[in-house]
Design an enzyme around this catalytic site. Structure first.
Site, PDB file in Angstrom:
ATOM      1  N   HIS A  56       0.830  -1.204   0.000  1.00 43.21           N
ATOM      2  CA  HIS A  56       0.000   0.000   0.000  1.00 43.21           C
ATOM      3  C   HIS A  56       0.868   1.260   0.000  1.00 43.21           C
ATOM      4  CE1 HIS A  56      -3.564  -2.496   1.729  1.00 43.21           C
ATOM      5  NE2 HIS A  56      -3.381  -2.685   0.439  1.00 43.21           N
ATOM      6  N   HIS A  59       2.718   3.109   2.793  1.00 42.60           N
ATOM      7  CA  HIS A  59       3.868   2.422   3.406  1.00 42.60           C
ATOM      8  C   HIS A  59       5.046   2.297   2.445  1.00 42.60           C
ATOM      9  CE1 HIS A  59       1.684   0.968   7.052  1.00 42.60           C
ATOM     10  NE2 HIS A  59       0.674   1.240   6.259  1.00 42.60           N
ATOM     11  N   ASP A 134       0.687  -3.054   8.897  1.00 45.46           N
ATOM     12  CA  ASP A 134      -0.748  -3.026   9.189  1.00 45.46           C
ATOM     13  C   ASP A 134      -1.271  -4.376   9.655  1.00 45.46           C
ATOM     14  OD1 ASP A 134      -0.654  -0.417   8.435  1.00 45.46           O
ATOM     15  OD2 ASP A 134      -1.984  -0.602   6.695  1.00 45.46           O
TER      16      ASP A 134
END
Length: 242
Positions: A56, A59, A134
């Site tokens: 993502h 990040h 995450d």
């Protein structure tokens, strides 16, 4: 000392610089290259490696610029999504950085290829460190994207086996919200009430971290789930909560 510089970024993200050999550092999840470059210059640090937990953009978006500016080697679990990747990493691999081996732990759940990075205890770090992206937050976990609840549950079970004293450095600051959710699930919980009161007194985002595996096992409802089905129901409720 845990040798970690905590860099809040993008509102609620955390980027981490880990000092492992004098002025040499690696960075974990650089969603914002500017924040990283500013700190490298300010403290005269030499960035050698970029470690990315998942694909993502919040990040990984800074990886391209950091590679161009510093020549750092990019490690990621998903080179198809992160084109700047130099080394595709896999579960169980050890990154042999000078004086600081880093173990890759595959933790599918938030994404199908997500990983965490585990730094064992050493002479300059009495406690092991874990960078969770995450996969696990303080008091919570990420959403299920591209994997299954069973995958995510199994990944958290792997993390529970790490030493209780392991310091946990998550990818986001959702801490207060996670404890508010815990109180909705377990109204009147003295553990969560006390911790939430402590958290609300903290004014600086960087002061929210680190947590520890021991604390997460005691206070994180997602780490306490007894089955994949229980985990999935908790995650469904959290998705609605926020």
């Amino acid at each position: 000392m845990h040798n970690v510089v905590i860099l809040p970024a993008l509102g609620d993200n955390y980027i981490y610089l880990y000092r492992y050999d004098g002025q040499r550092v690696f960075v974990v999840d650089p969603g914002d290259a500017g924040v990283v470059l500013e700190n490298l210059q300010k403290h005269a640090l030499d960035l050698t490696h970029v470690l990315i937990t998942h694909s993502h953009g919040d990040h990984s978006a800074g990886a391209k610029k950091l590679k161009a500016e510093t020549g750092a080697t990019i490690f990621s679990p998903d080179s198809s999504a992160i084109r700047e990747t130099d080394c595709d990493i896999t579960d169980g691999q050890t990154l042999a950085l000078p004086g600081s081996p880093v173990v890759v732990i595959g933790t599918p759940g938030h994404t199908s290829s997500a990983v965490c990075y585990y730094v064992p205890a050493g002479l300059d770090r009495p406690q092991p460190l874990l960078f969770t992206g995450d996969t696990m937050f303080i008091g919570g976990c990420g959403r299920i994207i591209g994997a299954t609840a069973r995958d995510f549950f199994d990944s958290l079970c792997r993390l529970k086996k790490l030493p209780d004293e392991t310091l946990v450095f998550p990818g986001h600051d959702y801490t207060v919200e996670n404890y508010e959710f815990a109180l909705q699930v377990e109204p009147g919980s003295k553990v969560h009430e006390k911790r939430l009161a402590e958290l609300r007194k903290i004014s600086k985002q960087a002061d929210m971290v680190p947590s520890s595996i021991g604390r997460e096992k005691r206070e994180n409802l997602f780490m306490q789930a007894g089955s994949a089905e229980e985990f999935a129901e908790l995650r469904r409720k959290k998705d609605i909560f926020g």
